[in-house]
Design a protein around this motif. Structure first.
Motif, PDB file in Angstrom:
ATOM      1  N   ILE A   1     -19.230  30.057 -87.432  1.00  0.00           N
ATOM      2  CA  ILE A   1     -19.154  28.640 -87.059  1.00  0.00           C
ATOM      3  C   ILE A   1     -20.554  28.079 -87.254  1.00  0.00           C
ATOM      4  CG2 ILE A   1     -18.726  26.967 -85.214  1.00  0.00           C
ATOM      5  CD1 ILE A   1     -16.674  28.770 -84.015  1.00  0.00           C
TER       6      ILE A   1
ATOM      7  N   GLU B   1     -13.362  26.683 -79.429  1.00  0.00           N
ATOM      8  CA  GLU B   1     -14.177  27.687 -80.118  1.00  0.00           C
ATOM      9  C   GLU B   1     -14.039  29.053 -79.474  1.00  0.00           C
ATOM     10  OE1 GLU B   1     -18.254  26.910 -81.077  1.00  0.00           O
ATOM     11  OE2 GLU B   1     -17.855  24.764 -81.111  1.00  0.00           O
ATOM     12  N   GLN B   2     -14.024  29.037 -78.162  1.00  0.00           N
ATOM     13  CA  GLN B   2     -13.872  30.288 -77.423  1.00  0.00           C
ATOM     14  C   GLN B   2     -12.558  30.967 -77.828  1.00  0.00           C
ATOM     15  OE1 GLN B   2     -14.304  29.271 -73.304  1.00  0.00           O
ATOM     16  NE2 GLN B   2     -14.435  31.405 -72.608  1.00  0.00           N
TER      17      GLN B   2
ATOM     18  N   ARG C   1     -12.802  32.313 -81.431  1.00  0.00           N
ATOM     19  CA  ARG C   1     -13.607  33.536 -81.463  1.00  0.00           C
ATOM     20  C   ARG C   1     -12.867  34.711 -80.840  1.00  0.00           C
ATOM     21  NH1 ARG C   1     -18.109  30.288 -80.653  1.00  0.00           N
ATOM     22  NH2 ARG C   1     -19.557  30.487 -82.413  1.00  0.00           N
TER      23      ARG C   1
ATOM     24  N   GLU D   1     -19.344  38.311 -86.594  1.00  0.00           N
ATOM     25  CA  GLU D   1     -19.884  36.951 -86.642  1.00  0.00           C
ATOM     26  C   GLU D   1     -21.140  36.958 -87.512  1.00  0.00           C
ATOM     27  OE1 GLU D   1     -19.333  34.944 -83.113  1.00  0.00           O
ATOM     28  OE2 GLU D   1     -20.109  33.067 -83.926  1.00  0.00           O
TER      29      GLU D   1
ATOM     30  N   ALA E   1     -13.318  40.925 -86.288  1.00  0.00           N
ATOM     31  CA  ALA E   1     -14.204  40.116 -87.132  1.00  0.00           C
ATOM     32  C   ALA E   1     -15.669  40.263 -86.702  1.00  0.00           C
ATOM     33  CB  ALA E   1     -13.798  38.643 -87.062  1.00  0.00           C
TER      34      ALA E   1
ATOM     35  N   TYR F   1     -12.514  38.026 -82.854  1.00  0.00           N
ATOM     36  CA  TYR F   1     -13.101  39.269 -82.328  1.00  0.00           C
ATOM     37  C   TYR F   1     -12.014  40.335 -82.152  1.00  0.00           C
ATOM     38  CZ  TYR F   1     -17.520  36.906 -80.857  1.00  0.00           C
ATOM     39  OH  TYR F   1     -18.715  36.241 -80.798  1.00  0.00           O
TER      40      TYR F   1
END
Lengths: 436, 436
Positions: A205, A140-141, A144, A154, A152, A148
């Protein structure tokens, strides 16, 4: 006197000193002259060695049970004969922070459903399961980080909806202050509203809910979706390019941080994919499959799981690649909001992504032109009234856009070679499972 | 010929060249000799200036409507008289990607509820609203950075539960394959199960659901919760220390990236808090408040919103700090699973965090000892059967732990000085609002 708390993996730096370790009783060997306790924490295992002396420490160690949470204070000493790092702890104090009842409700021979009933013990006792959630965090990190870096935003879109909009079937209904609400089957409509709201690149997410009575190894009634939606695209190719780069970045991060552990605990070598990923149109995929004897009646519009596995195997053999985008799905098996190519209205500008034979993503360019969207909804038998709020987003300057939705659990399944999505989820939810 | 797509903020680098900008028609001024179009994208606004010539471009510009999505190709020229950056675009091609119907359903005078009905237009047209979601992204990024650096694992716990476990009231019920399921009011029970599963530090950002018929400026039926749970703590102080450092890190990141924009669009100076935050026990807070005339009858156990504002104002005056932890809430107003100090069983090892007078967090050390937990549940009138799965997590070696839950929308409210959580949420959900 307070002794410093040391993770088991750092004990070697403390040889000769008195420290505290905290963790769980992994195993007990209570012999006539000696008492051995193996203590496990998140970083490893260490042996605690006590020579019986008839004192209170002996009694306390004798009363320990497997999986009790303990804090043990003692001196770290060299012990070449001990397999666990050539060290042991000679205890000075043993504190039971939470005793475990005996016997434990699961052991190494417990079947999968009962393991799910006691999932917390199942995860705690298996280093592979511990690693799984570390891998999930890193994956996930990585996703992201890429999103980012591309600018993007969130978003957190509602899971409660006023109408069962996306399809009507397979949706959970709940009571909501005297009327009904529905659980979102995906952030689809809302992330498109974020595009209409001027958010350039949307990233989310979050949980998605499917009231499907499916009992396969890859379905769940609640799972974690990774959603992306991109404005001002020139075509669906922009969406696929975003996804393959995002995945390559995230998988590289996983390989870097956990590659060795994954090889050890899952027997899987993590392969960082090269970009671009291979692409096949649905027509090409079916031609390849039919040469291999798939669907001999020639009636299938969609790929079934067998077809997905076969086309993935074909690409892997031909190119060495684990991923393949299947593009241009026919209109009949795609939702009304997928855009259709101007020169072939029987197809959609859509794709699925297969990874080692499993579908992990569906994506598409969306139809942003109000009149055409309305017509496509009508063709699918959808009345505009229940989706009025959605349709309204296209009446006031919604830019061209497209996006994708990935299943996080499915990705972990493939990445770690797990047999079922149940293993890739902390607390699985299926038609027959709402607990623990 | 394809011209490079340029964000409005970068146009100065392209003076003398032909480029494409894409965005929305912010305003039109169609004069006798000249046509002016202000185009807005995510980075700024630019004037498009066209001298009428009776040609197709004139007709196309004349037909534009506010908020239409357009792509305009033209030459960037210096124009010192133009307020928007001293530049203008002389158009060569104007493409309407999605026309906006007229009139728009909202304008600058539309009231808050109708703005929520057309939230996508409301957000798109206000730079402050655009900034809000950028700030949300950065805030989350900062929270995650801190949590990751501390070794936290990102978990996704189920939102579907088999029993209405946490309180019974205020929970949404849904049909689930012939029985009932319930929406999680927080990840509380599940993040504690993750602690029992050996996850050392749990981090989750996800939706939580409250079936409360509350119509205040700070309540929603669905909001985004930020949850942390920490194993092996020595006391609740460890939880507060984690939170204040996490917040200080995240707010510093927001100040660094968006401080100037927040000052411009929200009129708020972001203050990076110093650590540790001030702490007051509930008894101390009430003593301070009662001296100021709060609750003259002396009957309130809890702080009401007025008390929260007053105690925050007091701390701000006394110390200059925007934050204050209120600790040691009495047992009567805390859930059964909050641990109680051994020397004062009428209190709990719990806290709330107030930020500029608003409660943004509730936290506590949890009772991890099975027998005591069972007794505390019984004292609160809870039957063990519906929470059997939860209670079981404490029977097999659950370590000491504690944690906290923050409301993301409330934090944005305070950070940006917004009057309502409706403004801090993309698509608000309340008892009377399930759309869009």
């Amino acid at each position: 006197m307070i002794h410093s708390r040391v993770p088991v993996s750092d004990l070697r730096e403390h040889v000769g000193r008195t420290v505290s370790v905290r963790g769980w009783v992994n195993a007990l060997r209570l012999q006539r002259a000696m008492q051995f306790v193996i203590v496990r924490d998140g970083s490893g295992m260490v042996q605690v060695t006590h020579k019986r002396d008839g004192g209170p420490l002996e009694a306390r160690l004798e009363a320990l049970t497997p999986e009790s949470a303990v804090r043990i204070t003692g001196r770290v000493v060299e012990a070449a004969q001990v397999k666990l790092g050539g060290l042991e702890i000679v205890p000075e104090a043993v504190e039971v922070l939470n005793p475990a009842a005996t016997p434990l409700p699961i052991d190494d021979h417990t079947g999968p459903e009962q393991r799910l009933d006691w999932r917390f013990l199942d995860v705690r006792r298996r280093p592979a399961a511990q690693l799984l959630f570390a891998v999930q965090t890193t994956l996930e990190q990585g996703l992201r980080e890429y999103a980012y870096a591309q600018g993007a935003t969130e978003m957190h879109t509602p899971k409660l909806m006023g109408t069962a909009s996306e399809s009507g079937a397979e949706v959970f209904e709940l009571g909501y202050f005297g009327r009904s609400a529905y659980l979102a089957q995906s952030p689809q409509f809302f992330k498109q509203m974020a595009i209409a709201a001027g958010i350039d690149k949307v990233f989310e997410i979050g949980p998605v809910f499917r009231a499907e009575p499916s009992f396969t190894s890859r379905h769940a009634t609640e799972f974690t979706g990774v959603d992306v939606e991109l404005a001002w695209i020139d075509g669906v190719e922009d969406v696929m390019a975003f996804e393959e780069r995002m995945l390559a970045h995230a998988i590289a991060k996983v390989a870097d941080r956990h590659g060795a552990g994954i090889a050890e605990h899952f027997g899987v070598q993590v392969t960082v994919p090269t970009t671009p990923f291979p692409r096949l149109t649905m027509a090409e995929a079916q031609e390849i499959l039919r040469k291999g004897g798939w669907d001999p009646e020639g009636v299938k519009e969609d790929l079934d799981p067998e077809g997905e596995r076969a086309v993935s195997a074909h690409i892997r053999e031909a190119t060495g690649h684990q991923f393949v985008f299947i593009t241009h799905y026919p209109v009949g098996i795609r939702p009304f909001y997928h855009m259709r190519p101007a020169d072939d209205p029987g197809l959609t500008l859509s794709f699925d992504l297969l990874w080692n034979g499993l579908e992990v993503t569906t994506g598409a360019q969306r139809e942003h032109r109000y009149d055409i969207l309305l017509r496509q909804a009508a063709e699918k038998g959808l009345s505009p009234e229940p989706i009025r709020d959605y349709l309204n987003a296209f009446r006031y300057g919604c830019p061209p856009h497209g996006g994708l939705g990935m299943g996080l659990g499915r990705m972990l399944m493939v990445l770690l070679g797990l047999p079922s999505i149940r293993e890739a989820t902390f607390l699985f939810r299926g038609p027959n499972r709402l607990t623990p």
